[in-house]
Design a protein around this motif. Structure first.
Motif, short mmCIF file in Angstrom:
data_model
loop_
_atom_site.label_atom_id
_atom_site.label_comp_id
_atom_site.label_asym_id
_atom_site.label_seq_id
_atom_site.Cartn_x
_atom_site.Cartn_y
_atom_site.Cartn_z
N MET A 1 0.65 -0.66 0.12
CA MET A 1 -0.03 0.45 0.09
C MET A 1 0.55 1.28 0.07
O MET A 1 1.66 1.65 0.55
CB MET A 1 -0.84 0.11 1.36
CG MET A 1 -1.97 1.23 1.53
SD MET A 1 -3.18 1.37 0.42
CE MET A 1 -4.04 0.13 0.32
N ASN A 2 0.37 2.49 -1.40
CA ASN A 2 1.45 3.44 -1.18
C ASN A 2 -0.11 4.72 -1.21
O ASN A 2 -1.35 4.60 -1.02
CB ASN A 2 2.14 3.39 -2.05
CG ASN A 2 1.89 3.36 -2.92
OD1 ASN A 2 0.34 3.87 -3.73
ND2 ASN A 2 2.16 2.20 -4.45
N ILE A 3 0.84 5.77 -0.83
CA ILE A 3 -0.43 6.78 -0.98
C ILE A 3 -1.43 7.19 -1.51
O ILE A 3 -2.13 7.66 -2.01
CB ILE A 3 0.43 8.19 -0.57
CG1 ILE A 3 -0.73 9.47 -0.27
CG2 ILE A 3 2.06 8.34 -1.89
CD1 ILE A 3 -0.88 9.72 0.63
N TYR A 4 -0.53 6.54 -3.07
CA TYR A 4 -1.31 7.26 -4.02
C TYR A 4 -2.27 5.53 -3.99
O TYR A 4 -3.15 5.66 -4.92
CB TYR A 4 -0.42 6.74 -5.69
CG TYR A 4 -0.98 6.61 -6.71
CD1 TYR A 4 -1.68 7.65 -7.63
CD2 TYR A 4 -1.39 5.27 -7.40
CE1 TYR A 4 -2.31 7.90 -8.17
CE2 TYR A 4 -2.20 5.05 -8.30
CZ TYR A 4 -3.16 6.52 -9.14
OH TYR A 4 -3.76 6.31 -10.48
N GLU A 5 -2.00 4.07 -4.16
CA GLU A 5 -3.48 3.56 -4.00
C GLU A 5 -4.50 3.65 -2.67
O GLU A 5 -5.17 3.98 -2.84
CB GLU A 5 -2.40 2.24 -3.75
CG GLU A 5 -1.68 1.60 -4.64
CD GLU A 5 -0.63 0.08 -4.28
OE1 GLU A 5 -0.17 -0.45 -4.82
OE2 GLU A 5 -0.46 0.08 -3.07
N ALA A 6 -3.93 4.38 -1.21
CA ALA A 6 -5.25 4.32 -0.08
C ALA A 6 -5.64 5.63 -0.90
O ALA A 6 -7.11 5.33 -0.66
CB ALA A 6 -3.90 5.31 0.84
N LEU A 7 -5.31 6.76 -1.37
CA LEU A 7 -5.88 7.98 -2.35
C LEU A 7 -7.04 7.33 -3.02
O LEU A 7 -7.63 7.89 -2.26
CB LEU A 7 -5.04 9.12 -2.05
CG LEU A 7 -4.73 10.02 -1.07
CD1 LEU A 7 -3.68 11.05 -1.46
CD2 LEU A 7 -5.45 10.52 0.19
N GLU A 8 -6.36 6.71 -3.46
CA GLU A 8 -6.83 6.42 -5.51
C GLU A 8 -8.48 5.42 -4.44
O GLU A 8 -9.91 5.53 -5.06
CB GLU A 8 -6.64 6.02 -6.47
CG GLU A 8 -5.90 7.27 -7.02
CD GLU A 8 -6.57 7.42 -7.46
OE1 GLU A 8 -7.97 6.71 -8.00
OE2 GLU A 8 -6.82 8.36 -7.81
N PHE A 9 -8.03 4.71 -3.71
CA PHE A 9 -9.23 3.71 -3.16
C PHE A 9 -10.15 4.40 -2.50
O PHE A 9 -11.29 4.38 -2.15
CB PHE A 9 -9.07 2.82 -2.02
CG PHE A 9 -9.88 2.40 -1.67
CD1 PHE A 9 -10.13 0.53 -2.10
CD2 PHE A 9 -10.63 2.01 -0.37
CE1 PHE A 9 -10.70 -0.09 -1.54
CE2 PHE A 9 -11.23 1.46 0.46
CZ PHE A 9 -11.80 0.38 -0.38
N LEU A 10 -10.23 5.26 -1.79
CA LEU A 10 -10.78 6.47 -1.21
C LEU A 10 -11.82 7.21 -2.11
O LEU A 10 -13.01 6.90 -1.69
CB LEU A 10 -10.69 7.33 0.36
CG LEU A 10 -9.76 6.21 0.93
CD1 LEU A 10 -9.12 7.53 2.45
CD2 LEU A 10 -10.75 5.94 1.93
N LYS A 11 -11.00 7.62 -2.97
CA LYS A 11 -11.82 8.86 -3.94
C LYS A 11 -13.05 7.80 -4.49
O LYS A 11 -14.06 7.89 -4.79
CB LYS A 11 -10.99 8.99 -4.76
CG LYS A 11 -9.87 10.39 -4.09
CD LYS A 11 -9.18 10.67 -5.64
CE LYS A 11 -7.33 11.60 -5.28
NZ LYS A 11 -7.33 12.23 -5.75
N LYS A 12 -12.47 6.33 -4.83
CA LYS A 12 -13.75 5.25 -5.77
C LYS A 12 -14.61 5.61 -4.37
O LYS A 12 -15.95 4.79 -5.28
CB LYS A 12 -12.66 4.11 -6.44
CG LYS A 12 -12.04 4.56 -7.40
CD LYS A 12 -11.06 3.91 -8.10
CE LYS A 12 -10.42 3.96 -8.97
NZ LYS A 12 -9.36 2.82 -9.15
#
Length: 174
Positions: A1-12
């Protein structure tokens, strides 16, 4: 898990599906995102996390999200709780009412009062009253105590009535 994956998951996932509709993968990933932000605080997650809550309890994961929000000063979280309290999504409002108890900011008063007037939010009313009492203990505004006492005169929820009764003398200034 990285910042990009974490933020993208939440955005979706604004918000996540209900407990009946959420997949095991989605709740597992949300749990990983939550733990990522506990270990790697990033203010960008606050509004996204605040608006990700589906109805119910996310199989016990949602309760743990206060560990994410506790990483930040209340002044950073408060504007997002304020918005979440007026969300069109019940789960977002419900969980925001619980975290409002940690903020104790008079700025949340209008949104908490509005939730008390909404029968759809009945399950969140206890947390709204508790948050208002915490606010009143910090800033004893008459309008806050009047709202709590008035709501107590209308409520039939025994837990709420007990909570208000325990504090009624204090709220009335006696």
């Amino acid at each position: 898990m990285n910042i990009y994956e974490a933020l993208e998951f939440l955005k979706k996932h604004q918000p996540l599906p209900t407990d009946e509709q959420i997949s095991a993968n989605e709740i597992d990933t949300f749990n990983k995102v939550m733990n990522y932000f506990i270990d790697n605080p990033d203010e960008r997650c606050i509004p996204l996390m605040m608006n990700a809550f589906g109805d119910e309890d996310g199989f016990g994961v949602y309760q743990l999200c206060d560990d994410v929000f506790n990483k930040y000063e209340p002044s950073k979280v408060m504007p997002h709780i304020k918005l979440a309290l007026t969300s069109e999504y019940y789960g977002v409002r419900y969980w925001a009412s619980q975290w409002a108890m940690d903020i104790n900011d008079i700025g949340l008063f209008p949104e908490l009062k509005l939730m008390l007037q909404n029968p759809i939010d009945e399950e969140a009313h206890y947390y709204c009253v508790a948050a208002l009492m915490d606010i009143w203990n910090k800033i004893p505004e008459t309008e806050v105590s009047d709202t709590i006492i008035h709501f107590g005169s209308l409520s039939t929820n025994p837990d709420i009535l007990e909570l208000i009764e325990e504090h009624k003398n204090v709220l009335a200034g006696l």
